[in-house]
Design an enzyme around this catalytic site. Structure first.
Site, mmCIF file in Angstrom:
data_model
loop_
_atom_site.group_PDB
_atom_site.id
_atom_site.type_symbol
_atom_site.label_atom_id
_atom_site.label_comp_id
_atom_site.label_asym_id
_atom_site.label_seq_id
_atom_site.Cartn_x
_atom_site.Cartn_y
_atom_site.Cartn_z
ATOM 1 N N HIS A 64 0.843 -1.189 0.000
ATOM 2 C CA HIS A 64 0.000 0.000 0.000
ATOM 3 C C HIS A 64 0.885 1.249 0.000
ATOM 4 O O HIS A 64 2.087 1.184 0.271
ATOM 5 C CB HIS A 64 -0.917 -0.006 1.217
ATOM 6 C CG HIS A 64 -2.003 -1.039 1.130
ATOM 7 N ND1 HIS A 64 -3.152 -0.970 1.882
ATOM 8 C CD2 HIS A 64 -2.120 -2.173 0.382
ATOM 9 C CE1 HIS A 64 -3.937 -2.002 1.605
ATOM 10 N NE2 HIS A 64 -3.322 -2.745 0.695
ATOM 11 N N GLU B 45 1.428 3.852 1.900
ATOM 12 C CA GLU B 45 2.227 4.202 3.078
ATOM 13 C C GLU B 45 3.403 3.253 3.253
ATOM 14 O O GLU B 45 4.505 3.666 3.635
ATOM 15 C CB GLU B 45 1.347 4.164 4.339
ATOM 16 C CG GLU B 45 0.121 5.069 4.262
ATOM 17 C CD GLU B 45 -1.114 4.345 3.758
ATOM 18 O OE1 GLU B 45 -2.221 4.761 4.121
ATOM 19 O OE2 GLU B 45 -0.970 3.353 2.990
#
Length: 221
Positions: free
Chosen positions: A107, A109
């Site tokens: 993802h 982040e």
């Protein structure tokens, strides 16, 4: 400014003292995260993006005469922004790479953090070949540099330039592609700006980062 929510890694939703916040900078950083998300969509990934902001770049790059000259030069330009002259600097950014790596944990982040700690060893360096990516991508504009054996030169298509209008600005020594790798303690001096609320996996993994704050463009329910 857009409706941004502030959270800490372990205290839940909080309200910061308005005197310590700069709405122009907050809006700027979120716009950058949104641009990262748009770029992800254009290559067939889920459009989520983030930027990691070091509140004071001088803790890594002590002020020098050349740095001060750069600031003075930017201050004298009418088109300079609050970001150009602030001590805050974007040191990493990330977008989803789930399709490009076939790794459901990549993802936005996680990609941004991986770039800071390992120079993209578990994300950028794990991208598959373009023909494989195309099979699961949501779009058709798959960039040629996506290869299974990514070299330094090939992988800089996503290089981050903080101040493009000033080539020698001190902030351009930061960001993905600058070659800097950090220790995890740096997160205690950083803010995370992300285009949507982090998922449960990311929230748990990043809770150990102890961000100064996490800023989201919206909450998911």
């Amino acid at each position: 400014m857009m409706n941004a929510e502030h959270i800490t890694s372990c205290k839940g939703v909080v309200k910061e003292d308005d005197n310590t916040r700069n709405s122009d900078l907050e809006s700027f950083f979120m716009q950058k995260a949104l641009q990262v998300a748009r770029d992800a969509l254009s290559i067939g990934e889920v459009p989520v993006g983030c930027v990691i902001v070091l509140r004071d770049g001088s803790i890594i790059e002590p002020p020098t005469s050349s740095l001060n000259n750069n600031i003075d030069n930017m201050n004298s330009k009418k088109d300079s922004s609050a970001y150009d002259t602030s001590p805050s600097v974007i040191i990493s950014h990330g977008a989803n790479q789930v399709n490009a790596t076939r790794d459901a944990t990549r993802h936005a982040e996680m990609v941004a953090i991986d770039r800071m700690l390992t120079h993209g060893r578990a994300s950028d360096q794990m991208k598959l070949s373009s023909d494989v990516i195309c099979k699961s991508a949501h779009g058709t504009n798959i960039p040629k540099p996506y290869t299974s054996s990514v070299s330094e030169g090939e992988n800089m298509n996503d290089k981050w330039i903080n101040i493009p209008q000033c080539k020698h600005h001190w902030k351009n020594t930061f960001g993905w592609g600058s070659g800097k790798v950090y220790k995890k303690d740096i997160f205690k001096q950083c803010d995370l700006y992300v285009t949507c609320e982090p998922c449960i996996m990311v929230r748990r993994c990043t809770s150990y980062a102890y961000w100064v704050s996490v800023v989201m463009s919206y909450l998911t329910f």
